[in-house]
Design a protein around this motif. Sequence first.
Motif, PDB file in Angstrom:
ATOM      1  N   LEU A   8      30.714  64.988  31.636  1.00  0.00           N
ATOM      2  CA  LEU A   8      30.814  66.090  32.595  1.00  0.00           C
ATOM      3  C   LEU A   8      32.263  66.553  32.757  1.00  0.00           C
ATOM      4  CD1 LEU A   8      28.393  65.563  35.606  1.00  0.00           C
ATOM      5  CD2 LEU A   8      28.262  67.203  33.740  1.00  0.00           C
ATOM      6  N   LEU A   9      33.185  65.596  32.751  1.00  0.00           N
ATOM      7  CA  LEU A   9      34.602  65.951  32.898  1.00  0.00           C
ATOM      8  C   LEU A   9      35.069  66.822  31.738  1.00  0.00           C
ATOM      9  CD1 LEU A   9      37.224  65.636  34.483  1.00  0.00           C
ATOM     10  CD2 LEU A   9      37.682  63.548  33.167  1.00  0.00           C
ATOM     11  N   VAL A  10      34.699  66.443  30.522  1.00  0.00           N
ATOM     12  CA  VAL A  10      35.087  67.231  29.346  1.00  0.00           C
ATOM     13  C   VAL A  10      34.510  68.642  29.434  1.00  0.00           C
ATOM     14  CG1 VAL A  10      34.788  67.447  26.847  1.00  0.00           C
ATOM     15  CG2 VAL A  10      35.372  65.231  27.844  1.00  0.00           C
ATOM     16  N   PHE A  11      33.238  68.740  29.793  1.00  0.00           N
ATOM     17  CA  PHE A  11      32.617  70.051  29.878  1.00  0.00           C
ATOM     18  C   PHE A  11      33.179  70.872  31.040  1.00  0.00           C
ATOM     19  CE2 PHE A  11      29.324  68.344  27.067  1.00  0.00           C
ATOM     20  CZ  PHE A  11      29.063  69.451  26.271  1.00  0.00           C
ATOM     21  N   LEU A  12      33.578  70.199  32.126  1.00  0.00           N
ATOM     22  CA  LEU A  12      34.148  70.922  33.263  1.00  0.00           C
ATOM     23  C   LEU A  12      35.480  71.550  32.888  1.00  0.00           C
ATOM     24  CD1 LEU A  12      33.930  71.715  36.217  1.00  0.00           C
ATOM     25  CD2 LEU A  12      35.038  69.540  36.820  1.00  0.00           C
ATOM     26  N   VAL A  13      36.310  70.809  32.175  1.00  0.00           N
ATOM     27  CA  VAL A  13      37.581  71.363  31.691  1.00  0.00           C
ATOM     28  C   VAL A  13      37.302  72.563  30.788  1.00  0.00           C
ATOM     29  CG1 VAL A  13      39.613  70.902  30.259  1.00  0.00           C
ATOM     30  CG2 VAL A  13      38.816  69.182  31.904  1.00  0.00           C
ATOM     31  N   PHE A  14      36.330  72.429  29.916  1.00  0.00           N
ATOM     32  CA  PHE A  14      35.944  73.525  29.025  1.00  0.00           C
ATOM     33  C   PHE A  14      35.521  74.746  29.838  1.00  0.00           C
ATOM     34  CE2 PHE A  14      32.441  75.557  26.556  1.00  0.00           C
ATOM     35  CZ  PHE A  14      33.212  76.062  25.521  1.00  0.00           C
ATOM     36  N   ALA A  15      34.736  74.526  30.900  1.00  0.00           N
ATOM     37  CA  ALA A  15      34.253  75.631  31.733  1.00  0.00           C
ATOM     38  C   ALA A  15      35.405  76.307  32.463  1.00  0.00           C
ATOM     39  CB  ALA A  15      33.228  75.117  32.735  1.00  0.00           C
ATOM     40  N   LEU A  16      36.365  75.526  32.941  1.00  0.00           N
ATOM     41  CA  LEU A  16      37.508  76.107  33.642  1.00  0.00           C
ATOM     42  C   LEU A  16      38.339  76.975  32.712  1.00  0.00           C
ATOM     43  CD1 LEU A  16      38.582  73.039  35.824  1.00  0.00           C
ATOM     44  CD2 LEU A  16      37.446  75.144  36.580  1.00  0.00           C
ATOM     45  N   VAL A  17      38.499  76.516  31.458  1.00  0.00           N
ATOM     46  CA  VAL A  17      39.226  77.325  30.472  1.00  0.00           C
ATOM     47  C   VAL A  17      38.476  78.618  30.203  1.00  0.00           C
ATOM     48  CG1 VAL A  17      40.030  77.413  28.084  1.00  0.00           C
ATOM     49  CG2 VAL A  17      40.343  75.321  29.429  1.00  0.00           C
ATOM     50  N   LEU A  18      37.164  78.541  30.051  1.00  0.00           N
ATOM     51  CA  LEU A  18      36.360  79.739  29.830  1.00  0.00           C
ATOM     52  C   LEU A  18      36.464  80.709  31.006  1.00  0.00           C
ATOM     53  CD1 LEU A  18      33.047  78.440  28.203  1.00  0.00           C
ATOM     54  CD2 LEU A  18      34.869  79.733  27.108  1.00  0.00           C
ATOM     55  N   SER A  19      36.422  80.163  32.223  1.00  0.00           N
ATOM     56  CA  SER A  19      36.522  81.017  33.409  1.00  0.00           C
ATOM     57  C   SER A  19      37.857  81.751  33.442  1.00  0.00           C
ATOM     58  CB  SER A  19      36.353  80.168  34.678  1.00  0.00           C
ATOM     59  OG  SER A  19      35.093  79.551  34.707  1.00  0.00           O
ATOM     60  N   TRP A  20      38.905  81.042  33.057  1.00  0.00           N
ATOM     61  CA  TRP A  20      40.242  81.625  33.041  1.00  0.00           C
ATOM     62  C   TRP A  20      40.341  82.780  32.038  1.00  0.00           C
ATOM     63  CZ3 TRP A  20      44.604  79.616  29.642  1.00  0.00           C
ATOM     64  CH2 TRP A  20      45.812  80.277  29.946  1.00  0.00           C
ATOM     65  N   GLN A  21      39.666  82.628  30.900  1.00  0.00           N
ATOM     66  CA  GLN A  21      39.739  83.624  29.842  1.00  0.00           C
ATOM     67  C   GLN A  21      38.476  84.503  29.758  1.00  0.00           C
ATOM     68  OE1 GLN A  21      42.320  84.224  27.711  1.00  0.00           O
ATOM     69  NE2 GLN A  21      43.569  82.749  28.841  1.00  0.00           N
ATOM     70  N   PHE A  22      37.667  84.474  30.832  1.00  0.00           N
ATOM     71  CA  PHE A  22      36.336  85.073  30.702  1.00  0.00           C
ATOM     72  C   PHE A  22      36.381  86.572  30.463  1.00  0.00           C
ATOM     73  CE2 PHE A  22      32.215  86.674  32.149  1.00  0.00           C
ATOM     74  CZ  PHE A  22      31.389  85.893  31.353  1.00  0.00           C
ATOM     75  N   GLU A  23      37.331  87.277  31.038  1.00  0.00           N
ATOM     76  CA  GLU A  23      37.379  88.732  30.858  1.00  0.00           C
ATOM     77  C   GLU A  23      37.498  89.092  29.385  1.00  0.00           C
ATOM     78  OE1 GLU A  23      36.746  91.067  33.038  1.00  0.00           O
ATOM     79  OE2 GLU A  23      36.319  89.432  34.438  1.00  0.00           O
ATOM     80  N   ARG A  24      38.233  88.278  28.641  1.00  0.00           N
ATOM     81  CA  ARG A  24      38.372  88.529  27.204  1.00  0.00           C
ATOM     82  C   ARG A  24      37.106  88.139  26.441  1.00  0.00           C
ATOM     83  NH1 ARG A  24      43.726  85.535  25.422  1.00  0.00           N
ATOM     84  NH2 ARG A  24      43.042  86.377  23.405  1.00  0.00           N
ATOM     85  N   LEU A  25      36.401  87.130  26.951  1.00  0.00           N
ATOM     86  CA  LEU A  25      35.230  86.626  26.240  1.00  0.00           C
ATOM     87  C   LEU A  25      33.930  87.317  26.660  1.00  0.00           C
ATOM     88  CD1 LEU A  25      35.989  82.800  26.495  1.00  0.00           C
ATOM     89  CD2 LEU A  25      36.236  84.230  24.461  1.00  0.00           C
ATOM     90  N   ALA A  26      33.980  88.051  27.770  1.00  0.00           N
ATOM     91  CA  ALA A  26      32.753  88.626  28.328  1.00  0.00           C
ATOM     92  C   ALA A  26      31.954  89.455  27.327  1.00  0.00           C
ATOM     93  CB  ALA A  26      33.083  89.447  29.571  1.00  0.00           C
ATOM     94  N   PRO A  27      32.576  90.331  26.530  1.00  0.00           N
ATOM     95  CA  PRO A  27      31.773  91.126  25.581  1.00  0.00           C
ATOM     96  C   PRO A  27      30.984  90.254  24.594  1.00  0.00           C
ATOM     97  CG  PRO A  27      33.966  92.060  25.827  1.00  0.00           C
ATOM     98  CD  PRO A  27      33.994  90.744  26.528  1.00  0.00           C
ATOM     99  N   THR A  28      31.618  89.173  24.123  1.00  0.00           N
ATOM    100  CA  THR A  28      30.923  88.289  23.179  1.00  0.00           C
ATOM    101  C   THR A  28      29.775  87.579  23.862  1.00  0.00           C
ATOM    102  OG1 THR A  28      32.981  87.935  21.964  1.00  0.00           O
ATOM    103  CG2 THR A  28      31.213  86.335  21.624  1.00  0.00           C
ATOM    104  N   VAL A  29      29.998  87.138  25.120  1.00  0.00           N
ATOM    105  CA  VAL A  29      28.947  86.442  25.864  1.00  0.00           C
ATOM    106  C   VAL A  29      27.754  87.359  26.088  1.00  0.00           C
ATOM    107  CG1 VAL A  29      28.347  85.382  28.070  1.00  0.00           C
ATOM    108  CG2 VAL A  29      30.539  84.839  26.985  1.00  0.00           C
TER     109      VAL A  29
END
Length: 555
Positions: free
Chosen positions: A15-36
């Motif tokens: 869970l800790l590994v995935f939480l760090v991953f999620a926080l990074v995604l949240s930080w960069q989400f505006e750039r990733l949103a179109p792909t998502v």
Amino acid sequence: MDSQQSRRLTFAGILLVFLVFALVLSWQFERLAPTVIENYVFLQLAVAATIIALFRSEVGFSTFGVFGPTIIAFAWIQVGPYWGLILITYLFVIAIAIRDLIEPLNLTTPHRVATVLLVVVFGLLVLGGVSHTQPTLPQFGYSLFFPAILTAWYGDRFVNELHDAGWVPVLERLLLTVVVISLAFTVVTYEPFMNWFARTPTAWILLVGINLYLGSVTTVRLSERLRFRNLLQKFEPNGNGWLAVLTLSVRNRDFVERYNPAQLLARLDKVVVKQLLHGLEIPTPATYAHLRSADDLDAVDSLLEDHAEFVVKPATSLGGEGILVVTGRREDGRFETSDGPLEGAEIRAHARDILEGRYEVAYESTGEAYLEALVHPAGILSETAGTGVPDVRVILLKGVPIMAMARLPTRESRGRANLHGGALAVGLDLETGHATGAFQQTRRRWLATHPDTGRPIDAIEIPDWEQVLTLASRAALTTHLGYAGVDVVFDREGPLVLEVNRRPGLGIQNATMDGLLRRLRYAEAHLEPLANEPAASRVRAGLEFARADWGGVPQ
């Protein structure tokens, strides 16, 4: 560190590994949103898989897997529920029709599956062609190819299970599969929820956490609350019923995994068990041949020439699937079998099906088979059942008998001692071997007489009971299975060990109207002095535990 602490640390680490991953995604989400958003369907599949897993694990629905229903839900997402249901039904009907049509040809498994798949693909192409000429129809494109393949697989599997288990359990499983697909589709097409989920990476991690948590801590499914409701009522006025009644999750985690190591199970199929029993001269039906590949099928032909009675069994299967009992030769040259009159070539084809993996838990893997002597049942159990080969199932922990029942075939079970198929479970008093009651799982009813013969259940008492328990204990100790269910049959020559099961079922609890878990926990606490004791001493200990009522009702 015990296994429970190890699980918790692993759970927290993931869970800790995935939480760090999620926080990074949240930080960069505006750039990733179109792909998502472009790949929105993948998140729908993830949610659908979780919903289907919840209904299988928490509710107890028996479906055709998790992966397959998820992919079929994908087809519904692509074309909508109405056309999705029509498409899957159309392909499924084609699959079972062609599968049933080619059954008399006795094709080898690879060619049979390939034929079913080819015809289903042709059917999909025809439907696709029609959809291009009719503007009112949705377009059935390449995205539906994988769901079509799975539907072909389901059709082939459906006919196999229909042949082995009958209509009722297979149709029930099919219906529950359709229900969970419908529920998953309903959730993943609810736009407000899915839009929030797609734009909230931390929710993705929550989904991972839900699966990890429920998969590791769930002990009771809703279906088990219904299955054991009468038994729970017995305990809950004075104690905690779930501290007494064994559930599937607790059985697997606390007993199968702990006492039957994976490395042992990997090499301990029914053939190896038979060899161990023969080696220590524990009475068991004679083994005529062991079939490992198609090159060994000539042994079937030789046996057909010399014997009119024998049994063909898969080395690994569940619930008696794949067992063919040959009981005699007819005047027309055919053989009387548990599947009706068969030619010798059809018996050989059945053995070939086993070798090609038809009855393996991992579908499409190869299997092994063995041919053994036919048991000629005798004694009180045979007289009561009137058909098939009844047996006694003894549950043992480290060779200590914990609980026992007799399984009596019925016409509904087609002469098999299979509780899921309609056989009767007769609880046996562990001290005396006397019947305490009978339960028919398929109809959820307690009976005082056998449904076919009318013979009274309370007249059943197993002769030489302590010797039967000792035989079962010796068999369990021989295999090194710490948690086992030993099946003993009663032949004209005396009791024989038929099988040693590594994951014995839970239906014995309704038969005895007692909780298996409370007995197992009590025995666990008293195992240490028995570590080096022979089978007879462990049996005597089990009988002492029974006289002490297994420590009473757990609080």
